[in-house]
Design a protein around this motif. Structure first.
Motif, mmCIF file in Angstrom:
data_model
loop_
_atom_site.group_PDB
_atom_site.id
_atom_site.type_symbol
_atom_site.label_atom_id
_atom_site.label_comp_id
_atom_site.label_asym_id
_atom_site.label_seq_id
_atom_site.Cartn_x
_atom_site.Cartn_y
_atom_site.Cartn_z
ATOM 1 N N MET A 1 -3.015 11.946 30.250
ATOM 2 C CA MET A 1 -2.339 12.285 31.432
ATOM 3 C C MET A 1 -1.228 13.269 31.131
ATOM 4 O O MET A 1 -0.106 13.097 31.543
ATOM 5 C CB MET A 1 -1.763 11.052 32.103
ATOM 6 C CG MET A 1 -2.660 9.868 32.222
ATOM 7 S SD MET A 1 -4.102 10.335 33.122
ATOM 8 C CE MET A 1 -5.028 8.870 32.986
ATOM 9 N N THR A 2 -1.544 14.246 30.333
ATOM 10 C CA THR A 2 -0.559 15.272 30.026
ATOM 11 C C THR A 2 -0.951 16.546 30.741
ATOM 12 O O THR A 2 -2.124 16.795 31.012
ATOM 13 C CB THR A 2 -0.488 15.538 28.522
ATOM 14 O OG1 THR A 2 -1.751 15.982 28.076
ATOM 15 C CG2 THR A 2 -0.076 14.303 27.764
ATOM 16 N N ALA A 3 0.029 17.327 31.016
ATOM 17 C CA ALA A 3 -0.223 18.620 31.653
ATOM 18 C C ALA A 3 0.310 19.700 30.735
ATOM 19 O O ALA A 3 1.453 19.645 30.302
ATOM 20 C CB ALA A 3 0.473 18.696 33.000
ATOM 21 N N LEU B 1 0.672 2.827 29.423
ATOM 22 C CA LEU B 1 1.145 2.436 28.096
ATOM 23 C C LEU B 1 1.854 1.079 28.149
ATOM 24 O O LEU B 1 1.627 0.218 27.298
ATOM 25 C CB LEU B 1 2.077 3.507 27.538
ATOM 26 C CG LEU B 1 2.546 3.309 26.105
ATOM 27 C CD1 LEU B 1 1.372 3.327 25.154
ATOM 28 C CD2 LEU B 1 3.538 4.398 25.727
ATOM 29 N N VAL B 2 2.683 0.869 29.152
ATOM 30 C CA VAL B 2 3.374 -0.415 29.301
ATOM 31 C C VAL B 2 2.369 -1.537 29.534
ATOM 32 O O VAL B 2 2.462 -2.610 28.930
ATOM 33 C CB VAL B 2 4.414 -0.345 30.446
ATOM 34 C CG1 VAL B 2 4.910 -1.721 30.833
ATOM 35 C CG2 VAL B 2 5.579 0.542 30.039
ATOM 36 N N ARG C 1 4.184 9.645 34.891
ATOM 37 C CA ARG C 1 4.534 8.296 35.341
ATOM 38 C C ARG C 1 3.337 7.357 35.189
ATOM 39 O O ARG C 1 3.475 6.223 34.743
ATOM 40 C CB ARG C 1 4.968 8.342 36.811
ATOM 41 C CG ARG C 1 5.413 6.987 37.324
ATOM 42 C CD ARG C 1 5.843 7.055 38.749
ATOM 43 N NE ARG C 1 6.999 7.926 38.871
ATOM 44 C CZ ARG C 1 7.486 8.362 40.008
ATOM 45 N NH1 ARG C 1 6.917 8.002 41.138
ATOM 46 N NH2 ARG C 1 8.533 9.148 40.039
ATOM 47 N N ARG C 2 2.161 7.831 35.515
ATOM 48 C CA ARG C 2 0.957 7.022 35.382
ATOM 49 C C ARG C 2 0.674 6.717 33.902
ATOM 50 O O ARG C 2 0.275 5.623 33.541
ATOM 51 C CB ARG C 2 -0.232 7.754 35.990
ATOM 52 C CG ARG C 2 -1.448 6.899 36.080
ATOM 53 C CD ARG C 2 -2.636 7.555 36.698
ATOM 54 N NE ARG C 2 -2.405 8.866 37.271
ATOM 55 C CZ ARG C 2 -3.376 9.668 37.673
ATOM 56 N NH1 ARG C 2 -4.620 9.304 37.555
ATOM 57 N NH2 ARG C 2 -3.101 10.852 38.171
#
Length: 131
Positions: free
Chosen positions: A1-3, A47-48, A41-42
């Motif tokens: 989920m990286t841009a 990860l949490v 954020r997602r």
């Protein structure tokens, strides 16, 4: 989920954007170096959740093994099986009756060991602990 964004435009431009709402370009990625990864954020939520799930699984496995060990440790061990020697019986006949599929020699040795017989004979009415 990286841009990741790059400076390289898809279409040649004269320095002005054709879209008035276009955001300024991000810093370029130099050759051989990657831009730092930034979690969205997602991605942070995932990860949490992954970490919490791992902790819960480890905790439940620990409780399962601890409860299995404590339940067997708190229970009273079963009473040993015993047999009373009948007139005319020998260790060999008792061994064949107790463990018909096992080697009688091993069962006789185990009977003698459990009952501390050594070379002493058995007598009618004697109580023997069975393997």
């Amino acid at each position: 989920m990286t841009a990741m964004t790059f400076d390289t435009p898809l279409r040649p431009s004269s320095g002005t954007s054709s879209h008035p709402s276009a955001a300024p370009s991000a810093p370029s990625v130099s050759a051989g170096r990657l831009a730092p990864v930034r979690l969205t954020r997602r991605g942070r939520a995932l990860l949490v959740l992954l970490l919490v799930g791992t902790v819960l699984v480890a905790f439940s496995l620990g409780r399962t093994s601890a409860s299995a060990g404590s339940s067997s440790g708190s229970a009273r061990p079963p009473a040993p099986r015993t047999a009373i020697v009948e007139p005319g019986e020998t260790l060999w006949s008792i061994a064949r009756r107790v463990a018909p599929s096992a080697d009688p020699r091993l069962t006789v040795a185990r009977l003698a060991e459990l009952n501390g017989l050594g070379s002493a004979p058995i007598v009618a009415g004697q109580r023997l602990v069975l393997p």
